[in-house]
Write an enzyme that holds these catalytic residues in place. Structure first.
Site, PDB file in Angstrom:
ATOM      1  N   CYS A 153       0.826  -1.204   0.000  1.00  0.00           N
ATOM      2  CA  CYS A 153       0.000   0.000   0.000  1.00  0.00           C
ATOM      3  C   CYS A 153       0.863   1.259   0.000  1.00  0.00           C
ATOM      4  CB  CYS A 153      -0.889   0.027   1.233  1.00  0.00           C
ATOM      5  SG  CYS A 153      -1.954  -1.404   1.344  1.00  0.00           S
ATOM      6  N   ARG A 155       5.158   0.398  -6.347  1.00  0.00           N
ATOM      7  CA  ARG A 155       5.015  -0.539  -5.228  1.00  0.00           C
ATOM      8  C   ARG A 155       3.956  -1.610  -5.501  1.00  0.00           C
ATOM      9  NH1 ARG A 155       6.507   2.191  -0.209  1.00  0.00           N
ATOM     10  NH2 ARG A 155       4.753   1.327   0.915  1.00  0.00           N
ATOM     11  N   TRP A 173      -2.865  -2.483  -1.793  1.00  0.00           N
ATOM     12  CA  TRP A 173      -2.410  -3.795  -2.259  1.00  0.00           C
ATOM     13  C   TRP A 173      -3.063  -4.777  -1.308  1.00  0.00           C
ATOM     14  CZ3 TRP A 173       1.133  -7.902  -1.162  1.00  0.00           C
ATOM     15  CH2 TRP A 173       1.517  -8.612  -2.301  1.00  0.00           C
ATOM     16  N   ASN A 197      -1.427   1.269   5.849  1.00  0.00           N
ATOM     17  CA  ASN A 197      -0.532   0.306   5.210  1.00  0.00           C
ATOM     18  C   ASN A 197      -0.099  -0.675   6.288  1.00  0.00           C
ATOM     19  OD1 ASN A 197       1.483  -1.055   3.850  1.00  0.00           O
ATOM     20  ND2 ASN A 197       2.946   0.638   3.916  1.00  0.00           N
ATOM     21  N   GLY A 198      -0.269  -1.965   6.038  1.00  0.00           N
ATOM     22  CA  GLY A 198       0.155  -2.943   7.044  1.00  0.00           C
ATOM     23  C   GLY A 198      -1.029  -3.738   7.550  1.00  0.00           C
ATOM     24  N   GLU A 237      18.558 -23.177  -3.319  1.00  0.00           N
ATOM     25  CA  GLU A 237      18.099 -21.803  -3.528  1.00  0.00           C
ATOM     26  C   GLU A 237      19.302 -20.862  -3.694  1.00  0.00           C
ATOM     27  OE1 GLU A 237      15.637 -20.389  -4.495  1.00  0.00           O
ATOM     28  OE2 GLU A 237      15.812 -18.299  -3.874  1.00  0.00           O
ATOM     29  N   LYS A 273      19.979 -18.632  -7.064  1.00  0.00           N
ATOM     30  CA  LYS A 273      20.114 -17.174  -6.987  1.00  0.00           C
ATOM     31  C   LYS A 273      21.402 -16.730  -7.664  1.00  0.00           C
ATOM     32  CE  LYS A 273      17.132 -16.184  -6.079  1.00  0.00           C
ATOM     33  NZ  LYS A 273      15.755 -16.441  -5.769  1.00  0.00           N
ATOM     34  N   GLU A 311      21.187 -17.166 -11.523  1.00  0.00           N
ATOM     35  CA  GLU A 311      20.274 -16.323 -12.300  1.00  0.00           C
ATOM     36  C   GLU A 311      20.711 -14.872 -12.392  1.00  0.00           C
ATOM     37  OE1 GLU A 311      16.595 -15.915  -9.153  1.00  0.00           O
ATOM     38  OE2 GLU A 311      16.073 -15.577 -11.231  1.00  0.00           O
ATOM     39  N   HIS A 344      29.602 -39.847  -5.265  1.00  0.00           N
ATOM     40  CA  HIS A 344      29.003 -40.725  -6.271  1.00  0.00           C
ATOM     41  C   HIS A 344      29.138 -40.131  -7.670  1.00  0.00           C
ATOM     42  CE1 HIS A 344      27.600 -43.338  -3.117  1.00  0.00           C
ATOM     43  NE2 HIS A 344      27.174 -42.259  -2.469  1.00  0.00           N
ATOM     44  N   LYS A 400       9.884 -11.866 -14.711  1.00  0.00           N
ATOM     45  CA  LYS A 400       9.416 -11.962 -13.326  1.00  0.00           C
ATOM     46  C   LYS A 400       8.300 -12.990 -13.201  1.00  0.00           C
ATOM     47  CE  LYS A 400       9.115 -11.001  -8.994  1.00  0.00           C
ATOM     48  NZ  LYS A 400      10.106 -11.736  -8.173  1.00  0.00           N
TER      49      LYS A 400
END
Ligand code: M6R
Length: 610
Positions: A2, A27, A74, A100-101, A483, A487, A490, A506, A605
């Site tokens: 928001c 945002r 949002w 906001n929140g 992960e 990261k 990419e 192995h 994205k």
């Protein structure tokens, strides 16, 4: 996330507020609204959709006045709609609030207000604030707001105005960011600096628990809890607009990495009852009795979301002893999965629009299996089509490389595991309370890690020319290694592989030779010694090893070349901490190679094609 804008001065408030909101569009939002004190009293307009829809509505019937507040929403509580858009007002439209929140205890306050005869027109947590202010008003909006704030628990920022006191605006910050701008005969509120830059570069950056009272003459600051006056220095902004949108960071990715304490806090938000130390998931429509029947779970997702699922699998299996299989959505959709009558499918998607994840969701539903979605975007296809949704409240993620979405997804999976454990009785209330306590400490621990970047920066510099490196770990450390490796690949374009450390011998061990960089995660006490043996194996072949260990571990440094320590927590919560330096490492490696961190080559994205 928001956006809030507020104005008090002599100029046209509507113009300034709409202009400010347009600077916060980056945002992300799904609806917008504005309230202005006009000569006829407090008037407002709000609309689902882009700011342009609101502007269209205002055409021909502008809100004329020089005091107002505006908002881009949002969605968190309640779908995107005209009714749920902010500002929210009390029944007589004397008080208007933008927010906001999250107000964690809004349900309790709402019930209390309903019992007093107040009626609600939206599904939001915000609306309770407007009614609460009306209910508590004592002729002074500042003291009323202070008392109201004491009633509200959560992480939020507020802009408040009332027709009763037309020469004042009130701004409150409790965790969610808020700034106050000071001009000549005018004052401003903004969620972020870009909203105000056109009008002033002198701002107060409110700290947690601070309240600002804005008049045309200037700004007074208070401790929102005690009401004591605060003096603080004005901050002069010398950033340009693009820098300001990134909050002064060099990229959205770095901003989003740094937003993780907040994202994790918001995602836990109202789902942890601080008194009982139990998890509550009021969003779930299914009954506890139904939830308790599930004895087999598939987690289906792509990329980083799938990696979050791998952590979730370990946590659910540990706490609930229900078997969980994690599947890549593009594979799962063409499989013929074996569903039992008590199978639950969990799909995870930050965007909620990933084509393969959506297709897997549809396939599962077609087979009559219940689907629970974990997503960051209210109103997304995944959110709309799943039977059940648990949202991550990370705020919009702009950078292609997912960071705060991952940590928020892992938090939701932990909460879900705990809730399932409560429902099935597989953990005692004491065990749940201990885990909850540790979870509540995570935002501060992430904050600590974010302050220590020097070693990561210089390590990143040292690998910028290498062709390939390896991540190794066992159990949850392996899940996080995957992960970390994704990261790095990419955004830095350095080839890397993540291996379950015990699997190296192995085959992959053949690739280890002098000076090959290996990043070894050794944060899991149960298999620590085994991990040390695997590190010794790569060291013996000449690898240069960066180790990750828990604070207090003085052993690992005896085996590796360098160690990064992370704060201690429960072993199955450690991934939420270990991943942070790995994200930073990828970020620094990318910048050291001069790459566009936010828009890596060949990637989008949201992958809405198969
Ligand atoms: O929006 P989703 O979570 O469904 O996206 C899935 C993947 O495309 C995404 O996580 C991708 O792997 C990230 N950009 C990696 O940082």
């Amino acid at each position: 996330m928001c956006g809030i804008v507020g104005y008090i001065g002599e100029k046209n408030a509507q113009e300034i507020i709409i202009g400010g909101l347009s600077k916060l569009e980056y945002r992300g939002y799904d609806s917008a609204g504005i309230a202005v004190l006009t000569k006829d009293g407090l008037a407002y307009e709000k609309a689902k959709g882009r700011l342009a829809v609101l502007e269209e509505r205002l055409e021909g019937k502008p809100l004329t006045g020089s005091v107002g507040i505006g908002h881009t929403r949002w969605a968190t509580h309640g779908k995107p709609s005209d009714e749920n858009a902010h500002p929210h007002t009390d029944a007589h439209a004397k008080f208007a609030v933008v927010h906001n929140g999250i107000i964690e205890n809004f349900l309790a306050i709402k019930e209390e207000l309903i019992a007093k005869g107040y009626t609600f027109v939206s599904e939001t947590d915000t609306e309770v604030i407007a009614h609460l202010l009306a209910d508590m008003y004592d002729g002074d909006i500042v003291s009323t707001a202070q008392r109201a704030v004491r009633r509200m628990r959560g992480a939020y920022a507020l802009g408040i105005m009332t027709e009763h006191e037309p020469d004042k605006l009130v701004a409150v910050r409790l965790a969610s960011p808020l700034i106050v701008g000071v001009g000549d005969g005018e004052s401003f509120i903004g969620s972020d600096i870009p909203a105000l830059l056109e009008h002033t570069r002198d701002v107060y950056i409110l700290n947690e628990g601070e309240m600002a009272v804005l008049t045309r003459e200037g700004v007074e600051l208070y401790n929102a809890e005690t009401g004591e006056r605060i003096e603080k220095e004005l901050f002069h902004v010398d950033w340009d607009l693009v820098q300001a949108e990134k909050g002064g960071y060099d990229s959205f990715m770095l901003k989003e990495i740094n937003e993780q304490p907040q994202a994790v806090r918001d995602t836990m938000g109202a789902r942890i009852d601080p008194e009982t130390k139990r998890v509550v998931l009021p969003e779930l429509k299914m009954s506890d009795a139904e939830l308790a029947t599930y004895d087999r779970i598939y987690i289906v997702a792509c990329g980083t979301s799938m990696h979050a699922g791998l952590v979730g699998k370990e946590v659910i299996e540990k706490l609930v002893r229900v078997p969980v299989e994690v599947a890549i959505a593009s594979e799962f959709r063409y499989r013929d999965p074996i569903y039992t009558p008590n199978t639950l499918v969990i799909v995870i998607s930050q965007s909620g629009e990933t084509a393969d994840t959506l297709a897997a969701l549809r396939e599962a539903k077609k087979s009559g299996v219940k689907v629970l979605a974990i997503t960051n975007v209210v109103g997304s296809s995944v959110a709309r089509e799943a039977d059940e949704v648990l949202f991550t409240w990370a705020g919009p993620e702009v950078a292609v490389a997912s960071t705060k979405a991952y940590t928020s997804q892992v938090v939701v999976l932990n909460l879900f595991a705990l809730y399932l454990a409560q429902v099935k009785g597989t953990q005692t209330p004491e065990q749940i309370a201990e885990i909850v306590d540790q979870m509540l400490q995570l935002p501060a621990k992430i904050g600590e890690i974010l302050k220590r970047t020097d070693a990561l920066r210089s390590y990143a510099e040292s690998i910028k020319e290498v062709n390939s490196l390896f991540f190794i770990g066992r159990s949850l450390d392996y899940a996080v290694s995957l992960e970390g490796s994704l990261k790095l690949k990419e955004i830095s374009y350095i080839h890397s592989e993540a291996y379950a450390a015990g699997e190296l011998k192995h085959g992959t061990l053949a690739l280890i030779e002098d000076n090959v960089p290996v990043i070894a995660l050794a944060t899991q006490p149960d298999i620590y010694e085994k991990m040390i043996s695997n590190i010794v194996e790569v060291k013996a072949r000449g690898a240069r090893v960066l180790g990750f260990a828990l604070e207090g571990d003085e052993e690992l440094i005896k085996t590796v070349d360098e160690v990064i320590h992370i704060p201690a927590t429960l072993p199955f919560l450690t991934p939420l901490l270990t991943v942070i330096p790995l994200q930073l490492l990828a970020y620094y490696a990318s910048t050291a190679r001069g790459n566009d961190v936010d828009k890596p080559r060949n990637l989008a994205k949201s992958v809405t094609v198969e």
